[in-house]
Design an enzyme around this catalytic site. Structure first.
Site, PDB file in Angstrom:
ATOM      1  N   SER A  77      34.194  50.111  39.840  1.00 36.75           N
ATOM      2  CA  SER A  77      33.190  49.419  39.030  1.00 36.75           C
ATOM      3  C   SER A  77      32.374  50.420  38.222  1.00 36.75           C
ATOM      4  O   SER A  77      32.229  51.585  38.610  1.00 36.75           O
ATOM      5  CB  SER A  77      32.246  48.618  39.925  1.00 36.75           C
TER       6      SER A  77
HETATM    7  C1  SAM Z   1      35.936  45.828  41.508  1.00 33.20           C
HETATM    8  S1  SAM Z   1      36.986  46.237  42.834  1.00 33.20           S
HETATM    9  C2  SAM Z   1      35.909  46.969  44.000  1.00 33.20           C
HETATM   10  C3  SAM Z   1      35.161  48.154  43.498  1.00 33.20           C
HETATM   11  C4  SAM Z   1      34.598  49.011  44.565  1.00 33.20           C
HETATM   12  N1  SAM Z   1      33.644  48.340  45.432  1.00 33.20           N
HETATM   13  C5  SAM Z   1      34.036  50.316  44.059  1.00 33.20           C
HETATM   14  O1  SAM Z   1      33.578  51.082  44.909  1.00 33.20           O
HETATM   15  O2  SAM Z   1      34.071  50.622  42.862  1.00 33.20           O
HETATM   16  C6  SAM Z   1      37.278  44.660  43.601  1.00 33.20           C
HETATM   17  C7  SAM Z   1      38.129  44.735  44.831  1.00 33.20           C
HETATM   18  O3  SAM Z   1      38.041  43.484  45.502  1.00 33.20           O
HETATM   19  C8  SAM Z   1      39.250  43.324  46.202  1.00 33.20           C
HETATM   20  N2  SAM Z   1      39.370  41.931  46.635  1.00 33.20           N
HETATM   21  C9  SAM Z   1      39.686  40.837  45.902  1.00 33.20           C
HETATM   22  N3  SAM Z   1      39.713  39.754  46.672  1.00 33.20           N
HETATM   23  C10 SAM Z   1      39.393  40.149  47.925  1.00 33.20           C
HETATM   24  C11 SAM Z   1      39.251  39.475  49.168  1.00 33.20           C
HETATM   25  N4  SAM Z   1      39.448  38.167  49.269  1.00 33.20           N
HETATM   26  N5  SAM Z   1      38.895  40.203  50.250  1.00 33.20           N
HETATM   27  C12 SAM Z   1      38.688  41.554  50.155  1.00 33.20           C
HETATM   28  N6  SAM Z   1      38.833  42.226  49.011  1.00 33.20           N
HETATM   29  C13 SAM Z   1      39.163  41.545  47.903  1.00 33.20           C
HETATM   30  C14 SAM Z   1      40.310  43.780  45.214  1.00 33.20           C
HETATM   31  O4  SAM Z   1      41.517  44.122  45.887  1.00 33.20           O
HETATM   32  C15 SAM Z   1      39.615  44.966  44.571  1.00 33.20           C
HETATM   33  O5  SAM Z   1      40.012  46.170  45.137  1.00 33.20           O
END
Ligand code: SAM
Length: 407
Positions: A77
């Site tokens: 992000s």
């Molecule tokens: C924007 S990224 C996370 C960015 C991260 N927190 C960082 O440190 O920059 C969003 C993440 O959410 C995960 N995700 C999507 N649906 C999810 C779910 N139901 N449970 C857990 N993770 C999920 C995706 O695999 C992705 O890696």
């Protein structure tokens, strides 16, 4: 040949200091602990393959994983959004924190904020992402952060209750596990999507006189953009293409979406109606319209459609649209020579254009008169069976309803 100045600029430590300074100036970082966390974590170690300038750009994301159609499933992000959400979270030393959606770097910021006495767990649904986060956390010096592979829809009960649950994928609902997993004075920070637009909302337990302690009430909110939640909690949404370059989406089951009838309306005459009200703070107005239109959806138009004059430029990034079986109305704007700003207005098509334009314009005027400022909305999440009839300003979700009221 690389000059001395170039090599200094490319130094990760220098880029990090510049990023922290920019985040302070742009109101992303507001507190000393968050500034210290951003200064301490070697952000580039969480995206070793990406250019340093991209990693340390406050407003850009770093791609991590895409699906077969090129849709982003995981990104690092943008630092500005991470800072805003960490400030909303109000993290204190010693807290127990769950992050839903991993990458590593935000978990490292959280670990800095909770300190030695605190605990951070980060969960991701994707094993490539969680393996990568684990490697990066170890490499950057955060072996104490716990990484879990699971669908975050069920929370991570082993470790609850949490003082903070922070979600970093766009959520469409708040599943029971997130509420039950919160400590009595815990906070949930979640990017909640309603009808295609997302706000990062900081929720606390609702202890108001009419509350039964099960619900949540917002403390702050901020415009946000995230990759979508996958798995059990994925959004229930309908999207129709009226013609090449013109689409309408909605997540409200009450909204009729007849692509052919709406396309016919677009071919017909266009009604313009000016509100006489000022147009500014577009994200706040958009939120108000999304929760107050009687049949809300979102209209998207591609560049060439806008250039041909078929649809207004307001639809380039999506605009709230009021939809009936055969007609639709959406917002536009024009310069106001008297005030130097803009006036809001409505463009409508179809046999019911006048009635839809009237409803839309009334909301434009009401917002400008009563609510035209930042942070005027309060959100509530009420878990449990959906009440019949649905209250005003409420949207129906799988596990409860979201309401928004304006002061
Ligand atoms: C924007 S990224 C996370 C960015 C991260 N927190 C960082 O440190 O920059 C969003 C993440 O959410 C995960 N995700 C999507 N649906 C999810 C779910 N139901 N449970 C857990 N993770 C999920 C995706 O695999 C992705 O890696």
């Amino acid at each position: 040949m690389t000059s001395i100045d170039d090599s200094l600029v490319r130094d990760p430590g220098v880029l990090r200091s510049d990023m922290v300074r920019a985040l302070r100036e742009q109101d992303g970082i507001r507190s000393e602990p968050v500034a210290a966390a951003f200064a301490a974590v070697p952000r580039h170690r969480f995206a070793p393959e990406a250019p340093l300038e991209l990693v340390y750009d406050p407003h850009r994301t770093v791609p991590v994983k895409k699906d077969e159609n090129g849709l982003e499933l995981s990104v690092m992000s943008a630092a500005h959004l991470q800072a805003v959400m960490l400030e909303q979270a109000g993290v204190e030393p010693g807290m127990k924190v769950l992050e839903i959606g991993s990458g590593g770097v935000n978990a490292a910021y959280l670990q800095e904020l909770v300190g030695k006495a605190g605990e951070v767990t980060t969960v991701d649904i994707d094993c490539d992402v969680i393996d990568r986060a684990r490697r990066c956390l170890d490499d950057a010096g955060y072996p104490q952060v716990r990484t879990v592979l699971a669908d975050g829809e069920s929370g991570v009960p082993d470790g609850s209750p949490y003082d903070l649950i922070t979600v970093t994928a766009a959520a469409w609902d708040i599943p029971p596990s997130w509420i039950s997993g919160l400590a009595p004075s815990g906070r949930l920070v979640v990017p909640l999507t309603v009808c295609g637009t997302t706000r990062s909302i900081a929720f606390d337990r609702d202890r108001g006189p009419e509350s039964d302690d099960e619900g949540l009430v917002s403390r702050s909110y901020s415009l946000a953009r995230f990759v979508p939640m996958q798995g059990e909690g994925a959004a229930e949404e309908r999207r129709v293409l009226l013609r090449e370059g013109v689409a309408v989406q909605t997540d409200d089951v009450r909204v009729p979406l007849d692509a052919q009838a709406l396309n016919r309306a677009l071919d017909g005459p266009r009604l313009e109606c000016w509100s006489g009200a000022a147009y500014d703070l577009p994200d706040e107005l958009e939120l108000y319209l999304t929760f107050n239109l009687s049949s809300p959806a979102r209209l998207h138009a591609a560049n060439d459609v806008v250039e041909r004059g078929l649809v207004e430029a307001s639809a380039l990034f999506g605009v709230p649209v009021l939809v009936s079986e055969d007609s639709f109305a959406y917002r536009t704007r024009r310069e106001n020579a008297d005030t130097g700003g803009f006036e809001s207005g409505v463009v409508a098509h179809g046999p019911g254009a006048q009635a839809l334009a009237d409803e839309y314009a009334t909301l434009l005027r009401r917002w400008a008169r009563d609510h035209r400022r930042r942070g005027a909305a309060t959100f509530r999440y009420l878990p449990g069976p959906v009440p019949v009839p649905l209250p005003r300003n409420a949207v129906r979700r799988r596990h409860g309803i979201v309401t928004a009221t304006w002061r």
